[in-house]
Enzyme design. Structure first.
Site, mmCIF file in Angstrom:
data_model
loop_
_atom_site.group_PDB
_atom_site.id
_atom_site.type_symbol
_atom_site.label_atom_id
_atom_site.label_comp_id
_atom_site.label_asym_id
_atom_site.label_seq_id
_atom_site.Cartn_x
_atom_site.Cartn_y
_atom_site.Cartn_z
ATOM 1 N N CYS A 68 32.532 77.975 -21.366
ATOM 2 C CA CYS A 68 33.153 79.023 -20.549
ATOM 3 C C CYS A 68 34.623 78.635 -20.388
ATOM 4 O O CYS A 68 35.133 77.838 -21.181
ATOM 5 C CB CYS A 68 32.402 79.218 -19.231
ATOM 6 S SG CYS A 68 32.355 77.794 -18.131
ATOM 7 N N GLY A 69 35.299 79.180 -19.406
ATOM 8 C CA GLY A 69 36.711 78.851 -19.267
ATOM 9 C C GLY A 69 36.919 77.395 -18.890
ATOM 10 O O GLY A 69 37.756 76.698 -19.453
ATOM 11 N N HIS A 101 22.815 57.091 -21.607
ATOM 12 C CA HIS A 101 22.297 56.577 -20.329
ATOM 13 C C HIS A 101 21.480 57.617 -19.562
ATOM 14 O O HIS A 101 20.543 57.267 -18.855
ATOM 15 C CB HIS A 101 23.453 56.138 -19.427
ATOM 16 C CG HIS A 101 24.159 54.895 -19.903
ATOM 17 N ND1 HIS A 101 24.879 54.082 -19.051
ATOM 18 C CD2 HIS A 101 24.254 54.330 -21.131
ATOM 19 C CE1 HIS A 101 25.398 53.066 -19.743
ATOM 20 N NE2 HIS A 101 25.041 53.199 -21.015
ATOM 21 N N ARG A 136 15.962 50.329 -17.746
ATOM 22 C CA ARG A 136 16.768 50.860 -16.622
ATOM 23 C C ARG A 136 17.102 52.335 -16.816
ATOM 24 O O ARG A 136 17.139 53.112 -15.861
ATOM 25 C CB ARG A 136 18.045 50.024 -16.428
ATOM 26 C CG ARG A 136 18.969 50.055 -17.619
ATOM 27 C CD ARG A 136 20.051 48.984 -17.562
ATOM 28 N NE ARG A 136 20.689 48.884 -18.853
ATOM 29 C CZ ARG A 136 21.999 48.908 -19.036
ATOM 30 N NH1 ARG A 136 22.809 49.016 -18.003
ATOM 31 N NH2 ARG A 136 22.506 48.810 -20.236
#
Ligand code: RB5
Length: 158
Positions: A68-69, A101, A136
């Site tokens: 989008c913009g 991640h 993790r």
């Protein structure tokens, strides 16, 4: 397997989508262009953001790109869809680290923020990146999925 990429843009993102779509195909990606098909100055970004987000959430596409913009409205909409992890990224570090991640699966771009050359570099690293299979990162992703499923249960209760 060829990566299937869903792409969509409102009038603010249309010129950049028109530039990126043929380039993505030249790069060998399978591209689902979910509109706009032409520049419609009065169109609304939620329509295209929803289409791309649903394509990714349903598995019809492995990754999504919404333009989008600013990249902001697209991101707000896309993250309403369970299973979608969308972020605006206008630098290459965030674009690959977000996948590695956080398992980001939708990239939001602001066509009024980045030029075509930087956008290509950002898209390239986003599409080449993979979620890192480390405890993790899996643990944190699971926490996101838990929040999402709790919200879905709460909504059912209303
Ligand atoms: C459209 O003019 C513009 O508001 C939209 O493309 C986007 O930037 C919203 O976040």
């Amino acid at each position: 397997m060829t990566l299937r990429v869903a792409i969509g843009a409102d009038h603010g993102g249309f010129p950049l989508k028109a530039e990126l779509t043929p380039w993505l195909r030249e790069c060998g990606y399978e591209v689902m262009d979910l509109g706009a098909e032409t520049l419609i100055p009065t169109d609304d970004y939620p329509d295209y953001a929803l289409a791309v987000a649903e394509a990714v959430a349903s598995g019809r596409a492995q990754r999504g790109i919404i333009i989008c913009g600013s990249g902001i409205g697209a991101c707000i909409v896309a993250n309403k869809i369970p299973g979608v992890r969308a972020c605006p990224c206008h630098d290459t570090y965030s674009a690959h680290q977000g996948v590695e991640h956080d398992d980001m699966n939708v990239l939001c771009l602001g066509a009024r923020v980045v030029g075509g050359a930087l956008a290509r570099e950002v898209v390239e690293v986003f599409l080449k990146a993979e979620f890192l299979d480390e405890e993790r990162f899996r643990r944190r992703l699971q926490k996101i999925l838990n929040i999402e499923s709790q919200n879905m249960i709460k909504r059912k209760d209303i």
